[in-house]
Motif scaffolding. Structure first.
Motif: not given
Length: 154
Positions: A10-13, A17-20, A123-129, A131-133
């Motif tokens: 996973i990258t900062p981007e 992008r998920a947060l935006v 929660k949004t960060i957790g979902r993005a993480a 999704a990226a495994g």
């Protein structure tokens, strides 16, 4: 400031992008600035929003070995507190005329949403993480790194 590290591919981007995507809508706005190594995302109430008090939160996303470190700044509360105070005063005066409270219900709902902003961000960060495994668990490579002196995992 609360910090969490997510290990994995996973990258900062990815997180930015998920947060935006999640917060740049309705009464909120979000913007992302930075580069591949460090991104800052600002989530705030829109200047000319329909309801609720002003709030803002800064999220720092930094690339670390085998993942991303996420750091949430302190949320600005003054605007939300002022809006809730105004709603409370309206509620007191609504004892004589209950219809006066109807005009503040939307403000109250937006203020409650704003109070929960940090939780919504996590929660949004957790979902993005997910999704990226990625996860909070240390990566396999880092688990195998040993201290040369005592052999303990580093």
């Amino acid at each position: 400031m609360e910090k969490r590290t997510f290990h994995g591919n996973i990258t900062p981007e990815d997180i930015g992008r998920a947060l935006v995507a999640e917060f740049d809508q309705g009464n909120m706005q979000a913007q992302m600035i930075g580069d591949d190594e460090r991104i800052v995302v600002q989530v705030a109430s829109r200047a000319f929003r329909e309801s609720g008090g002003q709030t803002a939160l800064t999220i720092i996303l930094e690339k670390v070995e085998d993942g991303v470190m996420v750091q949430l700044g302190d949320q600005q509360w003054f605007g939300v507190a002022a809006s809730m105070g105004q709603t409370a005063l309206t509620a007191l005066s609504a004892l004589k005329n209950p219809l006066r409270m109807l005009g503040r219900l939307d403000d109250l709902a937006q203020d409650i949403t704003s109070i929960q902003l940090a939780d919504s961000v996590w929660k949004t960060i957790g979902r993005a993480a997910d999704a990226a495994g990625a996860s909070h668990q240390i990566s396999e490579r880092l688990r195998r790194t040993e201290c040369a002196y005592c052999g303990a995992a580093v």
